[in-house]
Design an enzyme around this catalytic site. Structure first.
Site, PDB file in Angstrom:
ATOM      1  N   GLY A 196      -3.704   0.086  -5.415  1.00  0.00           N
ATOM      2  CA  GLY A 196      -4.645   1.009  -5.714  1.00  0.00           C
ATOM      3  C   GLY A 196      -5.281   0.612  -7.183  1.00  0.00           C
ATOM      4  O   GLY A 196      -5.667   1.396  -7.951  1.00  0.00           O
ATOM      5  N   GLY A 256      -4.992   1.126   2.095  1.00  0.00           N
ATOM      6  CA  GLY A 256      -5.168   2.316   1.290  1.00  0.00           C
ATOM      7  C   GLY A 256      -6.449   2.790   1.248  1.00  0.00           C
ATOM      8  O   GLY A 256      -7.370   3.298   2.040  1.00  0.00           O
ATOM      9  N   GLY A 257      -6.855   2.574  -0.169  1.00  0.00           N
ATOM     10  CA  GLY A 257      -8.390   3.149  -0.459  1.00  0.00           C
ATOM     11  C   GLY A 257      -9.360   2.771   0.480  1.00  0.00           C
ATOM     12  O   GLY A 257     -10.392   3.679   0.839  1.00  0.00           O
ATOM     13  N   GLU A 260       3.369  -5.662  -0.158  1.00  0.00           N
ATOM     14  CA  GLU A 260       2.626  -5.028  -0.962  1.00  0.00           C
ATOM     15  C   GLU A 260       3.114  -5.127  -2.371  1.00  0.00           C
ATOM     16  O   GLU A 260       3.845  -4.329  -2.549  1.00  0.00           O
ATOM     17  CB  GLU A 260       2.632  -3.480  -0.702  1.00  0.00           C
ATOM     18  N   GLU A 301       5.114   4.303  -3.111  1.00  0.00           N
ATOM     19  CA  GLU A 301       5.086   5.386  -3.766  1.00  0.00           C
ATOM     20  C   GLU A 301       6.520   6.170  -3.325  1.00  0.00           C
ATOM     21  O   GLU A 301       6.874   7.053  -4.199  1.00  0.00           O
ATOM     22  CB  GLU A 301       3.895   6.049  -3.025  1.00  0.00           C
ATOM     23  N   HIS A 325       7.377   3.045   1.617  1.00  0.00           N
ATOM     24  CA  HIS A 325       6.179   2.498   0.893  1.00  0.00           C
ATOM     25  C   HIS A 325       6.658   2.792  -0.639  1.00  0.00           C
ATOM     26  O   HIS A 325       7.510   3.541  -0.925  1.00  0.00           O
ATOM     27  CB  HIS A 325       5.266   3.540   1.380  1.00  0.00           C
ATOM     28  N   SER A 339      -5.073  -3.244  -2.529  1.00  0.00           N
ATOM     29  CA  SER A 339      -6.477  -3.542  -2.885  1.00  0.00           C
ATOM     30  C   SER A 339      -7.068  -4.347  -1.849  1.00  0.00           C
ATOM     31  O   SER A 339      -8.054  -5.212  -2.175  1.00  0.00           O
ATOM     32  CB  SER A 339      -6.605  -3.840  -4.247  1.00  0.00           C
ATOM     33  N   ASN A 354      -3.451   3.479   5.567  1.00  0.00           N
ATOM     34  CA  ASN A 354      -2.725   4.370   5.106  1.00  0.00           C
ATOM     35  C   ASN A 354      -3.440   5.460   4.261  1.00  0.00           C
ATOM     36  O   ASN A 354      -3.946   4.934   3.213  1.00  0.00           O
ATOM     37  CB  ASN A 354      -1.639   3.609   3.928  1.00  0.00           C
ATOM     38  N   TRP A 355      -3.695   6.750   4.793  1.00  0.00           N
ATOM     39  CA  TRP A 355      -4.559   7.521   4.270  1.00  0.00           C
ATOM     40  C   TRP A 355      -3.910   8.282   3.013  1.00  0.00           C
ATOM     41  O   TRP A 355      -4.528   8.949   2.265  1.00  0.00           O
ATOM     42  CB  TRP A 355      -5.043   8.611   5.319  1.00  0.00           C
ATOM     43  N   LYS A 356      -2.623   8.164   3.004  1.00  0.00           N
ATOM     44  CA  LYS A 356      -1.974   8.917   1.875  1.00  0.00           C
ATOM     45  C   LYS A 356      -2.256  10.404   1.934  1.00  0.00           C
ATOM     46  O   LYS A 356      -2.373  11.041   3.204  1.00  0.00           O
ATOM     47  CB  LYS A 356      -2.224   8.155   0.444  1.00  0.00           C
TER      48      LYS A 356
HETATM   49  P1  PGA Z   1      -4.446   0.267  -1.680  1.00  0.00           P
HETATM   50  O1  PGA Z   1      -3.199   0.883  -0.987  1.00  0.00           O
HETATM   51  O2  PGA Z   1      -5.246  -0.567  -0.530  1.00  0.00           O
HETATM   52  O3  PGA Z   1      -5.329   1.438  -2.139  1.00  0.00           O
HETATM   53  O4  PGA Z   1      -4.248  -0.858  -2.623  1.00  0.00           O
HETATM   54  C1  PGA Z   1      -2.522   0.095  -0.080  1.00  0.00           C
HETATM   55  C2  PGA Z   1      -1.169   0.983   0.131  1.00  0.00           C
HETATM   56  O5  PGA Z   1      -0.613   1.566  -0.527  1.00  0.00           O
HETATM   57  O6  PGA Z   1      -0.653   0.781   1.353  1.00  0.00           O
END
Ligand code: PGA
Length: 258
Positions: A175, A236-237, A169, A99, A97, A215, A11-13
């Protein structure tokens, strides 16, 4: 070891321009483009879907979007429909998600309409669920996750349930560098599989992938992926650099042999 094919989704956001995205996708394709034991899905922002789709054409890598609207077309400024995504060779779409829920106010009813619209268009939804830290501390994790899963999947025909991917999640782990322990995550994953079993039957529930997200990194992935009901990761990251993401794919591949 389960019979489910592990899935690693990046997930590159809101990161990567079209050319940066294509560059990362090409680097990944060169290393894991023929990997068939693990399903790999790259989810760039809308603006990089075309370049990333092109970069992975002819490889095993699939492309997903990070969101969509439930309506097919119309006066929805700034939105994108399932058919528009299909037109860019997109096969998956992240929905709900945390967010989207917290920053953009998406509720379970809206997310459910998107899930149904995605399935109708033959897109595979990656439905995200998870509790806030305050909810975990109040002992409400299962209740929160149950409502999100049940409302998110309301009306999904049993025949299409296997197309759905769930991503658990915990919001406090996204994050933040804090991960759920493998045992904590497994407990919620098993709970989710029970919910899927109640809705679709045990056999179908046994085929639905449940990813962990929050994470997940090369140094904690092996332990998480070793758990029976953890079928992959939504990353994500650690998905923004080829090296780390490839290590996560290798972890998923190793989990098959374990
Ligand atoms: P993260 O994000 O790996 O940076 O914690 C995961 C996500 O939001 O899908």
């Amino acid at each position: 070891m389960s019979s489910r094919t592990p899935l690693i989704a990046g997930n590159w956001k809101m990161n990567k321009t079209p050319s940066e995205g294509a560059e990362l996708a090409r680097a990944l394709a060169a290393q894991v483009g023929t990997e068939s034991a693990v399903q790999i899905v790259l989810c760039p922002p809308f603006t990089a879907l075309a370049s990333v789709s092109q970069a992975v054409d002819g490889t095993h890598l699939a492309v997903g979007a990070q969101n969509m609207h439930d309506k097919a077309s119309g006066a929805f400024t700034g939105e994108v429909s399932a058919a528009m995504l299909r037109g860019l060779h997109v096969s998956h779409v992240i929905l709900g998600h945390s967010e989207r829920r917290s920053i953009f106010g998406e509720d379970d009813a809206f997310i459910n309409r998107k899930v149904l619209a995605a399935l109708e268009a033959s897109l595979k939804p990656i439905l995200c669920v998870g509790e806030l830290l305050s909810e975990r501390e109040a002992g409400r994790t299962n209740e929160v996750v149950r409502v999100q899963v049940e409302k998110g999947l309301a009306g999904v025909p049993a025949g299409k349930a296997e197309q759905v991917v769930i991503a658990y999640e915990p919001v406090w782990a996204i994050g933040t560098g804090k991960t759920a322990t493998p045992a904590m995550a497994q407990e919620v994953h098993a709970f989710i599989r029970g919910l899927l079993s109640a809705q679709f039957g045990a056999e179908t529930a046994g085929r639905i992938r449940i990813l962990y997200g929050g994470s997940m990194k090369p140094d904690n992935a092996d332990a998480l992926l070793a758990e029976h009901d953890i079928d992959g990761g939504l990353i994500g990251g650690a998905s923004l650099e080829a090296k780390g993401f490839i290590e996560l794919v290798r972890s998923a591949s190793r989990s098959l042999g374990g």
